[in-house]
Design a protein around this motif. Structure first.
Motif, short mmCIF file in Angstrom:
data_model
loop_
_atom_site.label_atom_id
_atom_site.label_comp_id
_atom_site.label_asym_id
_atom_site.label_seq_id
_atom_site.Cartn_x
_atom_site.Cartn_y
_atom_site.Cartn_z
N CYS A 1 0.97 -1.37 0.05
CA CYS A 1 0.19 -0.07 0.01
C CYS A 1 1.04 1.35 0.15
N ILE A 2 0.25 2.34 -0.32
CA ILE A 2 0.95 3.62 -0.32
C ILE A 2 1.23 4.02 0.97
N SER A 3 -0.07 3.98 1.79
CA SER A 3 0.02 4.33 3.25
C SER A 3 -0.97 3.58 3.98
N VAL A 4 -1.20 3.60 5.01
CA VAL A 4 -2.17 2.90 5.90
C VAL A 4 -2.53 3.96 7.26
N LEU A 5 -3.70 4.06 7.58
CA LEU A 5 -4.25 4.81 8.55
C LEU A 5 -5.24 3.80 9.41
N GLN A 6 -5.22 3.82 10.81
CA GLN A 6 -6.26 3.19 11.38
C GLN A 6 -6.84 4.13 12.33
N LEU A 7 -8.40 4.06 12.25
CA LEU A 7 -9.09 4.97 12.74
C LEU A 7 -9.93 4.27 13.90
N GLU A 8 -9.79 4.86 15.15
CA GLU A 8 -10.60 4.17 16.27
C GLU A 8 -11.54 5.24 16.98
N ILE A 9 -12.63 4.66 17.21
CA ILE A 9 -13.59 5.64 17.82
C ILE A 9 -13.26 5.71 19.38
N MET A 10 -12.93 4.93 19.90
CA MET A 10 -12.31 5.11 21.31
C MET A 10 -11.29 6.02 21.46
N PRO A 11 -11.17 6.51 22.83
CA PRO A 11 -10.17 7.08 23.20
C PRO A 11 -8.60 6.36 23.40
N LYS A 12 -7.79 7.08 23.10
CA LYS A 12 -6.32 6.38 23.53
C LYS A 12 -6.28 5.93 24.78
N PRO A 13 -5.90 4.48 25.04
CA PRO A 13 -5.95 4.00 26.22
C PRO A 13 -4.45 4.57 27.19
N PRO A 14 -4.61 4.72 28.33
CA PRO A 14 -3.51 5.18 29.09
C PRO A 14 -2.39 4.35 29.18
N LEU A 15 -1.23 4.82 29.52
CA LEU A 15 0.04 3.68 29.44
C LEU A 15 0.07 2.91 30.61
N ASP A 16 -0.57 3.18 31.75
CA ASP A 16 -0.45 2.52 32.99
C ASP A 16 -1.97 2.05 33.48
N ARG A 17 -1.90 1.28 34.15
CA ARG A 17 -3.40 0.81 34.99
C ARG A 17 -4.17 2.04 35.56
N GLN A 18 -5.40 2.23 35.24
CA GLN A 18 -6.14 3.38 35.96
C GLN A 18 -6.70 2.70 37.43
N PRO A 19 -7.08 3.37 38.33
CA PRO A 19 -7.65 2.98 39.67
C PRO A 19 -9.15 2.43 39.31
N GLU A 20 -9.69 2.59 38.18
CA GLU A 20 -10.76 1.99 37.88
C GLU A 20 -10.72 0.65 37.11
N ASN A 21 -9.46 0.51 37.14
CA ASN A 21 -9.29 -0.69 36.05
C ASN A 21 -8.22 -1.72 36.88
N PRO A 22 -8.52 -2.02 37.98
CA PRO A 22 -7.45 -2.51 38.94
C PRO A 22 -7.15 -4.21 38.51
N TRP A 23 -5.87 -4.73 38.96
CA TRP A 23 -5.55 -6.33 39.06
C TRP A 23 -6.60 -6.85 39.74
N PRO A 24 -7.28 -7.90 39.26
CA PRO A 24 -6.66 -8.89 38.18
C PRO A 24 -7.64 -8.59 36.84
N GLU A 25 -8.32 -7.65 36.54
CA GLU A 25 -9.00 -7.23 35.59
C GLU A 25 -8.00 -7.27 34.39
N TRP A 26 -8.40 -7.35 33.23
CA TRP A 26 -7.63 -7.38 31.94
C TRP A 26 -7.28 -5.78 31.89
N PRO A 27 -5.83 -5.42 31.63
CA PRO A 27 -5.22 -4.19 31.73
C PRO A 27 -5.63 -3.37 30.41
#
Length: 491
Positions: free
Chosen positions: A314-340
């Motif tokens: 391909c000449i170029s490729v873009l990927q569009l996602e409607i969801m916000p960009k995920p954080p780099l680290d676990r957030q308080p509302e996403n604690p272990w052992p939930e899927w990070p």
């Protein structure tokens, strides 16, 4: 526990991948292998937890936590550390029919719930799993097991994806005569045509397992679609039980203006075309070569579309996602052992970044409409940024005024998941569907409303992970065996 302080002494390490600028020129698997000594160190990181969560396998906050097939992870990690590879292989096969599949393409919810992940990076469970089974194949330990006693019962599996294959494997072990019908020209379902070769080699991995299952007595019949090539009403006349493992293959569409333009394709149609052309040594029916590509949707399928487009030129490729960009680290509302729910760079994005200078993903982007030339061929995508707000208790996207943008695109791929199983066979069989259009059958016995007809995998559960498909196939096999024999010894 072999190494009491192993998790303190060794850092998490994975095998190197082939360089992005090298691997984009072929379709070979991109992961390299680790030396046995390095794998032993990684096995030593397993903590012998008082309560290991890696093999719990349950849903937590709508996400998978731990391994749904309950792999005995601490046991085979310890065996690898000690160099007892055959014992590790024996433990692995107690719960997983196809570790060579899960070791390559499962997103590893086991690692997301690894207790070590509370304080350090988790154990490399997925890589160790793949290394065990490949070591077993290399050593010649994986051989056909002949079934000494047959029950005289005949079972048909409809569909040869991971749930169908797991179900067939288990029922064959129970002594039943198993036949698998597959409507495509090759076996494996989405393992064959839905996942690109560079993630899962079809001949070296998928077909290797199919040939092994054939040699164990399972009958595979390709190019046979029940309800089309084989009358649905004959099923229970010729078989004592039927298990529907047809998958959730209805793709989610995008209701946007201009959707009817040519050049807009479902992701699975594109990926299938690419893999089939590779295996048949032909030109793909759908090609991104020489085009600006826009992939709408995230997840593994979106990543695979990015990587496949690059390899096609391909000449170029873009990927569009409607969801916000995920954080780099676990957030308080996403604690272990939930899927990070954290930001990750997969192989396709890594390759695109090397070629294009940046990650191809754009977040919080809504597709508004498609634009075409005078022939009706798509030429561009009009998008706008969105912000997520709460309305009537729901989290919904709202377009941000003034952020509209036109993105050139002669090739658009819709990678937005699936909405359920195809219905023509279910209607012919008069099998009841639930409110989500999946086959209605409980996790208690996997039985449909039709006596003798069972359901498993994505067709029953909805779109899910490969490891859930194997769990479903194994569980449905157990209940099918109980139905046929009045009892079952299957796990």
């Amino acid at each position: 526990m072999g190494k009491v302080k192993g998790f303190m002494e060794y850092q998490r390490a994975l095998p190197l991948d082939r360089a992005p600028l090298e691997r984009i020129h072929d379709w070979q698997e991109f992961h390299k292998e680790m030396e046995a000594g390095e794998l032993q160190e990684q096995g030593a990181r397993c903590m012998d937890c008082g309560t290991p969560y890696c093999h719990t396998g349950f849903m937590l906050s709508g996400m998978t936590s731990g391994c749904p097939i309950h792999n005995l992870v601490p046991e085979w990690n310890d065996y690898v550390y000690k160099g007892f590879w055959h014992e590790a292989y024996d433990r692995l096969m107690k719960t997983n029919n196809f570790p060579e599949f899960t070791g390559r393409v499962c997103p590893a919810p086991c690692e997301g719930s690894c207790v070590l992940g509370l304080i350090e990076l988790p154990v490399t469970i997925k890589n160790i799993e793949c290394s065990i089974i490949e070591h077993a194949f290399t050593e010649g330990w994986v051989v056909p097991k002949q079934i000494a006693n047959r029950t005289g019962k005949r079972v048909l599996i409809v569909g040869s994806g991971p749930s169908g294959l797991a179900c067939a494997d288990q029922l064959n072990k129970a002594g039943h005569s198993v036949t698998v019908f597959e409507r495509d020209d090759r076996f494996g379902g989405l393992m064959m045509y839905g996942i690109p070769n560079m993630k899962l080699d079809k001949r070296l991995v998928v077909e290797r397992r199919i040939e092994l299952m054939k040699s164990e007595g399972i009958t595979f019949v390709e190019r046979t679609e029940v309800g089309v090539d084989y009358p649905a009403d004959k099923l229970l006349e010729e078989f004592d039980a039927v298990v529907l493992c047809t998958g959730a293959t209805k793709p989610r569409n995008l209701a946007a203006e201009g959707r009817e333009f040519s050049g807009i394709h479902y992701a699975m149609d594109f990926l299938r075309s690419s893999t089939k052309a590779l295996l048949d040594d032909t030109t793909p029916a759908l090609s991104a070569a020489g085009k600006n590509v826009v992939v709408i949707g995230g997840g593994d399928t979106g990543t695979d579309c990015v990587a496949t487009s690059l390899r096609q030129g391909c000449i170029s490729v873009l990927q569009l996602e409607i969801m916000p960009k995920p954080p780099l680290d676990r957030q308080p509302e996403n604690p272990w052992p939930e899927w990070p729910k954290t930001f990750k760079v997969d192989y396709g994005q890594e390759e695109a970044a090397f070629l294009q200078g940046e990650d191809p993903r754009q977040y919080s982007i809504m597709t508004k409409k498609f634009l075409a030339d005078e022939t009706g061929a798509v030429q561009a995508v009009e998008v706008s940024r969105v912000e997520w707000v709460t309305e009537d208790g729901r989290f919904v996207p709202q377009p941000v005024a003034g952020t509209e943008q036109i993105i050139p695109a002669e090739f658009v791929l819709l990678a937005m998941g699936f909405v359920g199983p195809e219905e023509h066979l279910l209607q012919q069989l008069q099998v009841v569907q639930d409110e989500r259009s999946n086959i209605k059958a409980t996790e208690k016995n996997y039985r449909t409303n039709r006596d003798g007809i069972f359901a498993a995998g994505d067709a029953r559960r909805g779109q899910s992970l490969v490891v859930w498909a194997i769990h479903e196939g194994r569980s449905a096999a157990r209940e099918c065996d109980r139905f046929l024999m009045g009892y079952t010894n299957l796990p």
